[in-house]
Design a protein around this motif. Structure first.
Motif, short mmCIF file in Angstrom:
data_model
loop_
_atom_site.label_atom_id
_atom_site.label_comp_id
_atom_site.label_asym_id
_atom_site.label_seq_id
_atom_site.Cartn_x
_atom_site.Cartn_y
_atom_site.Cartn_z
N CYS A 1 -4.90 -1.97 5.49
CA CYS A 1 -3.64 -1.97 6.26
C CYS A 1 -3.90 -2.12 7.75
O CYS A 1 -3.04 -2.63 8.47
N CYS B 1 0.87 -1.18 0.00
CA CYS B 1 0.00 0.00 0.00
C CYS B 1 0.91 1.23 0.00
O CYS B 1 1.61 1.48 0.99
N CYS C 1 -5.22 2.86 6.23
CA CYS C 1 -6.40 2.51 5.44
C CYS C 1 -6.94 1.16 5.95
O CYS C 1 -6.24 0.44 6.65
N CYS D 1 0.38 3.59 3.11
CA CYS D 1 0.64 3.18 4.51
C CYS D 1 1.98 2.48 4.72
O CYS D 1 2.55 2.58 5.83
ZN LIG Z 1 -2.88 1.13 3.39
#
Ligand SMILES: [Zn+2]
Length: 326
Positions: free
Chosen positions: A301, A253, A298, A256
């Motif tokens: 994550c 990601c 998010c 993150c």
């Molecule tokens: Zn993320």
């Protein structure tokens, strides 16, 4: 322990003129009747444990206690011994048979008799490690079930079987507790004891600087081996916080991943100024509860992050015993 180590004996009692204090009174001089005691030995009674209506005298170190047989029968060892008929020529002290308790200390017996006479004794006294260890030694040696159970529970509250439940209370006396656990057969506290000791830096004397004196060479080796294993586990995480084989992999990601990487390394980096090493189990527990960071990720994550922490925590908790070669 067998009854053989309790010696119903005829002791040499002489008046004491120098060891008298508020809780001690001299006994009258008695003629030496057996070869079990040195002719110059001095024995003084402990006033607070000298019950006028007692029916048995305990000789511990150079002190005499007059207590009640029925109280001692909470001990399997005493109960068995006291039910064996004694020969009439057994020597008497103050009209009672005497038992010499070889190898015990008066301090340990004072604590244990405190509980034997009043099961609320420990609620009225601060439970220091010395008090606890004294009670456990006597309870184990003389098979006093209720007292031993209390002492084991007290030990487990300081050194729980699961290292995740370890608190700051585990840090003092961790080395002494290792010896006590081995002496009194309480192996379930050993992983927590070793772990509590391993987070304390020797060079800071955070352990009081005495562990190397207290521990046996074998246990010192266990401690060193465990610290090395914990260090290896920590380095593995810091080198590869997100994609270590086996952990939940969501390292891609773009938003993150860099922050998660930084977070792991910042949280777990050893602090050279601290008197503690990284307390990995505790750090992982705190990371699980770090809502501020977790809520900044998010949703995908969040799941990856929490799963990775739980996976590492679970693996660590299962590995502590083997880390310390237990
Ligand atoms: Zn993320």
């Amino acid at each position: 322990m067998s009854c053989a180590t309790l010696i119903l004996n005829s002791m040499d009692i002489v008046a004491s003129d120098s060891e008298n204090s508020n809780d001690e009174m001299p006994l009258v001089k008695r003629r030496r009747l057996s070869g079990s005691c040195n002719a110059t030995s001095r024995r003084t009674m402990v006033k607070k444990l000298w019950f006028p209506d007692g029916d048995i005298v305990l000789a511990i170190e150079k002190r005499l206690l007059k207590v009640h047989r029925r109280r001692l029968c909470c001990s399997t060892v005493f109960s068995d011994m006291l039910h064996i008929p004694q020969p009439p020529e057994t020597d008497q002290i103050d009209g009672c048979p005497s038992v010499e308790l070889v190898g015990d200390t008066l301090a340990d017996w004072e604590v244990s008799l405190g509980w034997i006479y009043d099961h609320n004794y420990f609620q009225q006294n601060i439970v220091t490690f010395d008090l606890l260890s004294g009670a456990l030694r006597i309870a184990t040696k003389y098979d006093i079930g209720g007292l031993r159970q209390w002492a084991v529970n007290e030990l487990l509250s300081r050194w729980p079987e699961d290292v995740a439940n370890l608190s700051l209370n585990a840090l003092p006396h961790a080395a002494e507790a290792i010896n006590l656990a081995q002496e009194c057969n309480v192996p379930e506290i050993l992983p927590s004891c070793f772990y509590a000791l391993s987070v304390q830096k020797f060079r800071s004397s955070a352990d009081g600087g005495r562990s190397h004196i207290i521990l046996s060479p074998n246990d010192l080796r266990r401690l060193i081996a465990g610290r090395e294993a914990l260090q290896d586990a920590l380095v593995r995480i810091i080198v590869d916080p997100l994609t270590e084989a086996g952990c939940y992999n969501n390292a891609f990601c773009g938003q993150c991943a860099p922050r998660r990487l930084e977070y792991w390394r910042t949280r777990l980096a050893p602090d050279p100024k601290s008197v503690w090493s990284t307390w990995l189990v505790r750090e992982l527990e705190q990371m699980l509860r770090d809502d501020q960071f977790v809520n900044s990720l998010c949703s995908d994550c969040v799941h990856a992050h929490l799963s990775t922490i739980r996976w590492r925590l679970g693996r660590l908790r299962c590995s502590i015993s083997s880390f310390f070669l237990l």
